[in-house]
Design an enzyme around this catalytic site. Structure first.
Site, PDB file in Angstrom:
ATOM      1  N   ASP A 166      21.652 -42.083 -36.871  1.00 43.91           N
ATOM      2  CA  ASP A 166      21.128 -41.306 -35.742  1.00 43.91           C
ATOM      3  C   ASP A 166      20.805 -42.202 -34.550  1.00 43.91           C
ATOM      4  OD1 ASP A 166      21.396 -39.202 -37.354  1.00 43.91           O
ATOM      5  OD2 ASP A 166      19.270 -38.653 -37.447  1.00 43.91           O
ATOM      6  N   GLU A 202      22.198 -44.890 -33.481  1.00 44.53           N
ATOM      7  CA  GLU A 202      23.365 -45.266 -32.683  1.00 44.53           C
ATOM      8  C   GLU A 202      23.839 -44.081 -31.840  1.00 44.53           C
ATOM      9  OE1 GLU A 202      26.301 -47.339 -34.870  1.00 44.53           O
ATOM     10  OE2 GLU A 202      27.796 -47.200 -33.280  1.00 44.53           O
ATOM     11  N   TYR A 203      23.783 -42.912 -32.463  1.00 38.76           N
ATOM     12  CA  TYR A 203      24.152 -41.685 -31.766  1.00 38.76           C
ATOM     13  C   TYR A 203      23.244 -41.479 -30.544  1.00 38.76           C
ATOM     14  CZ  TYR A 203      24.966 -36.694 -31.056  1.00 38.76           C
ATOM     15  OH  TYR A 203      25.272 -35.486 -30.509  1.00 38.76           O
ATOM     16  N   SER A 226      20.478  -0.029 -26.819  1.00 43.28           N
ATOM     17  CA  SER A 226      20.741  -0.024 -28.261  1.00 43.28           C
ATOM     18  C   SER A 226      21.693   1.112 -28.601  1.00 43.28           C
ATOM     19  CB  SER A 226      19.437   0.077 -29.033  1.00 43.28           C
ATOM     20  OG  SER A 226      18.771   1.228 -28.623  1.00 43.28           O
ATOM     21  N   LEU A 227      21.880   1.361 -29.862  1.00 44.87           N
ATOM     22  CA  LEU A 227      22.878   2.340 -30.289  1.00 44.87           C
ATOM     23  C   LEU A 227      22.251   3.408 -31.156  1.00 44.87           C
ATOM     24  CD1 LEU A 227      25.704  -0.099 -31.470  1.00 44.87           C
ATOM     25  CD2 LEU A 227      25.841   1.449 -29.520  1.00 44.87           C
ATOM     26  N   GLU A 268      34.559  -1.796 -34.333  1.00 43.21           N
ATOM     27  CA  GLU A 268      34.189  -3.216 -34.444  1.00 43.21           C
ATOM     28  C   GLU A 268      33.145  -3.405 -35.531  1.00 43.21           C
ATOM     29  OE1 GLU A 268      32.479  -3.990 -30.643  1.00 43.21           O
ATOM     30  OE2 GLU A 268      34.353  -3.609 -29.558  1.00 43.21           O
ATOM     31  N   LYS A 291      29.699  -4.446 -36.993  1.00 40.62           N
ATOM     32  CA  LYS A 291      28.376  -4.606 -36.385  1.00 40.62           C
ATOM     33  C   LYS A 291      27.766  -5.864 -36.987  1.00 40.62           C
ATOM     34  CE  LYS A 291      24.299  -1.895 -35.179  1.00 40.62           C
ATOM     35  NZ  LYS A 291      23.250  -2.842 -35.490  1.00 40.62           N
ATOM     36  N   ASP A 321      25.382  -8.847 -37.885  1.00 39.04           N
ATOM     37  CA  ASP A 321      23.946  -8.869 -38.107  1.00 39.04           C
ATOM     38  C   ASP A 321      23.390 -10.196 -37.607  1.00 39.04           C
ATOM     39  OD1 ASP A 321      21.576  -7.877 -38.833  1.00 39.04           O
ATOM     40  OD2 ASP A 321      21.854  -8.079 -40.993  1.00 39.04           O
ATOM     41  N   ARG A 364      18.059 -10.465 -25.705  1.00 42.11           N
ATOM     42  CA  ARG A 364      17.981  -9.080 -25.253  1.00 42.11           C
ATOM     43  C   ARG A 364      16.569  -8.739 -24.781  1.00 42.11           C
ATOM     44  NH1 ARG A 364      16.736  -4.290 -27.989  1.00 42.11           N
ATOM     45  NH2 ARG A 364      17.732  -2.479 -27.077  1.00 42.11           N
ATOM     46  N   GLU A 392      26.898 -11.288 -30.065  1.00 39.46           N
ATOM     47  CA  GLU A 392      25.932 -11.551 -31.121  1.00 39.46           C
ATOM     48  C   GLU A 392      26.013 -13.023 -31.526  1.00 39.46           C
ATOM     49  OE1 GLU A 392      24.375  -8.714 -31.660  1.00 39.46           O
ATOM     50  OE2 GLU A 392      23.465  -8.781 -33.645  1.00 39.46           O
ATOM     51  N   TYR A 450      30.954  -8.836 -27.900  1.00 44.40           N
ATOM     52  CA  TYR A 450      31.326  -7.460 -28.215  1.00 44.40           C
ATOM     53  C   TYR A 450      31.395  -6.554 -26.985  1.00 44.40           C
ATOM     54  CZ  TYR A 450      26.200  -6.825 -28.570  1.00 44.40           C
ATOM     55  OH  TYR A 450      24.855  -6.818 -28.342  1.00 44.40           O
ATOM     56  N   LYS A 470      25.895   2.684 -40.284  1.00 44.62           N
ATOM     57  CA  LYS A 470      25.318   1.584 -41.062  1.00 44.62           C
ATOM     58  C   LYS A 470      25.856   1.545 -42.486  1.00 44.62           C
ATOM     59  CE  LYS A 470      21.932  -0.275 -38.477  1.00 44.62           C
ATOM     60  NZ  LYS A 470      20.588  -0.290 -38.988  1.00 44.62           N
ATOM     61  N   CYS A 479       8.070 -21.914 -76.861  1.00 46.83           N
ATOM     62  CA  CYS A 479       9.192 -21.001 -76.628  1.00 46.83           C
ATOM     63  C   CYS A 479       8.777 -19.565 -76.940  1.00 46.83           C
ATOM     64  CB  CYS A 479      10.377 -21.408 -77.502  1.00 46.83           C
ATOM     65  SG  CYS A 479      11.704 -20.201 -77.453  1.00 46.83           S
ATOM     66  N   CYS A 497      10.763 -18.429 -80.280  1.00 50.50           N
ATOM     67  CA  CYS A 497      10.627 -19.029 -81.604  1.00 50.50           C
ATOM     68  C   CYS A 497       9.384 -19.894 -81.754  1.00 50.50           C
ATOM     69  CB  CYS A 497      11.866 -19.859 -81.955  1.00 50.50           C
ATOM     70  SG  CYS A 497      11.996 -21.389 -81.001  1.00 50.50           S
ATOM     71  N   CYS A 527      13.551 -24.926 -74.439  1.00 47.39           N
ATOM     72  CA  CYS A 527      13.064 -24.817 -75.815  1.00 47.39           C
ATOM     73  C   CYS A 527      13.826 -25.845 -76.640  1.00 47.39           C
ATOM     74  CB  CYS A 527      13.362 -23.418 -76.345  1.00 47.39           C
ATOM     75  SG  CYS A 527      13.374 -23.298 -78.135  1.00 47.39           S
ATOM     76  N   CYS A 529      16.074 -21.283 -82.989  1.00 47.49           N
ATOM     77  CA  CYS A 529      15.549 -20.296 -82.049  1.00 47.49           C
ATOM     78  C   CYS A 529      16.468 -19.072 -82.000  1.00 47.49           C
ATOM     79  CB  CYS A 529      15.431 -20.928 -80.664  1.00 47.49           C
ATOM     80  SG  CYS A 529      14.931 -19.758 -79.397  1.00 47.49           S
TER      81      CYS A 529
HETATM   82  S1  IVH Z   1      27.501  -2.572 -28.584  1.00 48.14           S
HETATM   83  C1  IVH Z   1      25.424  -0.184 -25.334  1.00 48.14           C
HETATM   84  N1  IVH Z   1      28.874  -3.759 -30.431  1.00 48.14           N
HETATM   85  O1  IVH Z   1      23.719  -3.876 -32.499  1.00 48.14           O
HETATM   86  C2  IVH Z   1      26.054  -0.787 -26.529  1.00 48.14           C
HETATM   87  N2  IVH Z   1      26.496  -3.892 -30.525  1.00 48.14           N
HETATM   88  O2  IVH Z   1      22.027  -1.470 -32.481  1.00 48.14           O
HETATM   89  C3  IVH Z   1      25.345  -1.968 -27.017  1.00 48.14           C
HETATM   90  N3  IVH Z   1      25.649  -5.240 -32.395  1.00 48.14           N
HETATM   91  O3  IVH Z   1      21.651  -4.798 -29.833  1.00 48.14           O
HETATM   92  C4  IVH Z   1      25.789  -2.621 -28.226  1.00 48.14           C
HETATM   93  N4  IVH Z   1      27.607  -5.795 -33.226  1.00 48.14           N
HETATM   94  O4  IVH Z   1      22.836  -6.635 -31.124  1.00 48.14           O
HETATM   95  C5  IVH Z   1      27.653  -3.478 -29.970  1.00 48.14           C
HETATM   96  N5  IVH Z   1      30.220  -4.795 -32.021  1.00 48.14           N
HETATM   97  C6  IVH Z   1      29.001  -4.529 -31.545  1.00 48.14           C
HETATM   98  C7  IVH Z   1      27.836  -5.005 -32.157  1.00 48.14           C
HETATM   99  C8  IVH Z   1      26.591  -4.658 -31.623  1.00 48.14           C
HETATM  100  C9  IVH Z   1      26.293  -5.921 -33.353  1.00 48.14           C
HETATM  101  C10 IVH Z   1      24.185  -5.165 -32.265  1.00 48.14           C
HETATM  102  C11 IVH Z   1      23.661  -5.538 -30.912  1.00 48.14           C
HETATM  103  C12 IVH Z   1      22.849  -4.388 -30.427  1.00 48.14           C
HETATM  104  C13 IVH Z   1      22.595  -3.620 -31.685  1.00 48.14           C
HETATM  105  C14 IVH Z   1      22.486  -2.154 -31.388  1.00 48.14           C
END
Ligand code: IVH
Length: 671
Positions: free
Chosen positions: A31, A33-34, A80-81, A111, A113, A115, A134, A171, A223, A313, A407, A410, A425, A431
């Site tokens: 580290d 040297e880096y 959000s969705l 697409e 989703k 996590d 966000r 994401e 996304y 979901k 044990c 046994c 054991c 046993c």
């Molecule tokens: S679209 C207005 N696309 O899910 C549309 N969201 O529940 C906004 N997420 O906050 C989101 N993969 O963090 C979109 N392919 C995807 C996603 C995605 C993950 C998350 C994102 C958002 C949350 C919404």
């Protein structure tokens, strides 16, 4: 050397070291040297701003710690969705979209989703200038320094034609493999582990010191388009915009697909759900988006979610439940494993009522007590794990977990191997739990493969003392079997036939079935291939055993300990007498095991003359030479060996004595 050349050299070195450190886990420089090289580069870049490069490692590796994150207002709110929970919800969504848009069918971009953590990243004239979380949707935290450390996020866009200001949303996540490594390292250092990849990603992004973020295996996937200066120059289809982002070097999902209508969406859902466990990252569902951006604009938003997108979901992979008790199970090799008995909970698509706790260290690390509310995780085929304790839910009468001193099956003493967390054991075959586990292993599919010989049958036979060891299996008769609960005449006959069939097996399966500690299927195969006959395997010393691939001193020791027990050899002989057999392997003598090797015999031998030894070596395919060189494979040195022995030692050529030579001859079938 001119300055630019020096800057380039430093950048190249640092980039290479980064790769070694982050990707290969194998740093080639310390580290210090880096750090020195990085500091040097920083000084030069400050002094010569004309050589600034947004892709310089100084921009990636993390800058000095911040005291707090600044706040960033989003140009367009991050929404959000809404969620769809079943196919009906999806059909309703599609119908609403069709009605509002007055079209007969709609194209959707599907697409995964991901996590992880939602972020917005801004490129100005192709250079990454800002990244934000966000937050509450209107404003988030400025995490630019941290996002810069993520390898796959381009610090400068590729190609041309990008808008002056380009804001992209996506994401940040931690791939599973990196997460496992990170936790393994934390465990080894007795540090706290992360509950799941999402928490690990969040924790890594929240660092004020971006040098810490730089060491975390984070990744990014875009996304959606956030804001673009002149977005009318971009294609109308969202899916095409994503491809354009990809062409500018921004990571996009390779799993997206455009489909038609609710049925198309449902089909995609099924396809991706089937792949969920084998992906290298966690996804918690699918997002379906109207593909046409002009139609998206027309549809607009309700409160905080768009009318043009919906998330479906997957079943959760984490749930909370309560630990009712902890039991200690004794395995085949005596290892005692604590198992948590849980209030049944539906997680990862199945009902779970047990979770392994591995060992005492794991319980200490989790600070678990009986009565605690815990988070259970079951991802893919991995056995359910307790990943965290909800301390705020601990009842006042929660019980500390006490490890047994004898044990539980046994009553034999238990011991802990030096340097191991596992309690064991010492009862061995005395046993009943170990005996049960050993028998179950013996009949299992990859061992002797006795179909229909289930746990319940073994338990009854062990209880009635009809099954003390594996060899007893071949002495069972129809009467005895038909007498067992749940086993009629017909099933008993079938079982007897399966037992009979198992007699013809392979040496590898047989060795595996013996259940020697740490001799798994692959090692058993190596051993069978190397020794070719059971007698040679049984006669092998530890020194010879470690010559086998996969076998180190520890495994060799386990093997020797097993084979040195009279009772085990007796069982092996009884099994053979009962007719357990395997095809002979091709003799290695005809294969000339020593071909291409050069041997030298020196000094006086006791059980044979030097010439006899040399003749046998030649018969095994070796070239026999009278002088030692660096090409010599092995020197056999008897008493009185002089200069040849010295030379071999100075050249690091391996040297063996006569007893070892005899053992090898025996092994190769030459005696
Ligand atoms: S679209 C207005 N696309 O899910 C549309 N969201 O529940 C906004 N997420 O906050 C989101 N993969 O963090 C979109 N392919 C995807 C996603 C995605 C993950 C998350 C994102 C958002 C949350 C919404």
């Amino acid at each position: 050397m001119d300055t630019l050349a020096e800057i380039r050299r430093l950048r190249n070195d640092l980039l290479r070291w980064n790769r070694e450190y982050y990707q290969n886990d194998q740093p080639s420089v310390p580290d210090s040297e880096y750090d020195r090289a990085l500091q040097q580069l920083r000084v030069l870049e400050d002094e010569y701003p004309e050589h600034f490069d947004p892709e310089s490692p100084t921009q990636r590796v993390g800058a000095s710690p911040l005291s707090a994150f600044k706040s960033v207002e989003h140009r367009i709110p991050m929404l959000s969705l809404d969620n769809a929970f079943d196919p009906q919800d999806l059909q309703d969504f599609d119908r609403r979209v069709m009605e509002r848009s007055k079209s007969a069918s709609v194209s959707y971009c599907c697409e995964p989703k991901l996590d992880g953590i939602a972020v917005s990243i801004l490129w100005e004239n192709g250079i990454l200038v800002q990244a934000a979380t966000r937050g509450d949707g209107r404003s988030g935290e400025d995490i630019t320094q941290n996002v810069r450390t993520i390898d796959t996020v381009p610090l400068r866009l590729l190609g041309s034609g990008y808008p002056e200001l380009l804001e992209v949303r996506g994401e940040i996540f931690m791939p599973r493999e990196g997460f496992e490594k990170l936790n393994a390292r934390a465990r080894a250092n007795d540090e706290k582990t992360f509950v799941n990849p999402r928490n690990a990603a969040a924790g890594s992004l929240r660092q004020l010191d971006s040098r810490i973020t730089a060491r975390r295996p984070l990744d990014f996937c875009a996304y959606s388009l956030g804001y673009a200066d002149d977005s009318s120059t971009l294609p109308d289809a969202h899916s095409k915009v994503m491809h354009q982002l990809g062409a500018w070097g921004i990571p996009i999902s390779t799993l997206s697909e455009v489909v038609t209508g609710a049925s198309g969406c449902e089909g995609y859902y099924e396809r991706l759900a089937a792949k969920r466990d084998v992906l290298d990252f966690d996804i918690d569902g699918i997002v379906f988006k109207v593909d046409s951006r002009s139609l998206q604009d027309q549809l607009g938003f309700v409160s905080r979610a768009p009318r043009w997108a919906i998330a479906r979901k997957f079943p959760a992979q984490e749930e909370t439940t309560v630990v009712r008790s902890v039991e200690f199970q004794v395995g085949r090799t005596g290892a005692i494993t604590p198992v948590a008995r849980l209030d049944p909970v539906f997680v990862g698509g199945v009902t779970v009522s047990n979770a392994t706790l591995h060992n005492a260290c794991e319980i200490d690390r989790l600070e678990l007590r009986v009565g605690d509310t815990v988070i259970i995780r079951r991802a893919g085929d991995v056995i359910p794990q307790v990943v965290a304790v909800a301390m705020d839910k601990r009842p006042s009468d929660a019980q500390v977990i006490v490890f047994p001193t004898a044990c539980p099956a046994c009553g034999s003493p238990v011991e802990r191997d030096a340097g191991e967390a596992v309690l064991r054991c010492v009862g061995g075959f005395v046993c009943p739990a170990q005996r049960m586990a050993a028998l179950r292993h013996f009949v299992s599919r990859k061992a002797m493969d006795i179909d229909g010989f289930g746990e319940k049958i073994i338990a009854q036979l062990v209880d009635r003392e009809l099954l003390k060891n594996a060899a007893d299996i071949y002495e069972l008769d129809l009467r005895t079997l038909a007498d067992l609960d749940r086993l009629g005449e017909k099933s008993a006959a079938n079982l007897l036939q399966a037992i009979e069939q198992s007699k013809s097996t392979t040496l590898a399966r047989f060795i595996y079935a013996l259940g020697i500690r740490e001799v798994g299927e692959a090692t058993a195969r190596q051993l069978a291939g190397y020794f070719e006959t059971l007698d040679r395997f049984i006669a092998a010393s530890e020194e010879v055993l470690i010559e086998v691939d996969d076998v180190g001193p520890v495994v060799a020791d386990h093997i020797r300990q097993f084979l040195d027990q009279e009772a085990n050899i007796e069982t092996i002989h009884r099994l053979q007498a009962a007719g357990v057999t395997w095809p002979a392997q091709q003799s290695s003598v005809s294969n000339a095991v020593l071909s291409e090797q050069i041997w030298v015999v020196t000094g006086k031998l006791e059980t044979m003359t030097r010439e006899e030894a040399e003749t046998t070596l030649r018969a095994l395919g070796a070239k026999v030479s009278s002088s030692v060189s660096s090409k010599t494979t092995c020197v056999v040195a008897g008493p009185g060996a002089g200069s040849k022995l010295k030379k071999a030692q100075s050249l690091n050529v391996s040297v063996i004595d006569e007893p070892m030579l005899l053992e090898k001859f025996n092994l190769w079938g030459a005696l």
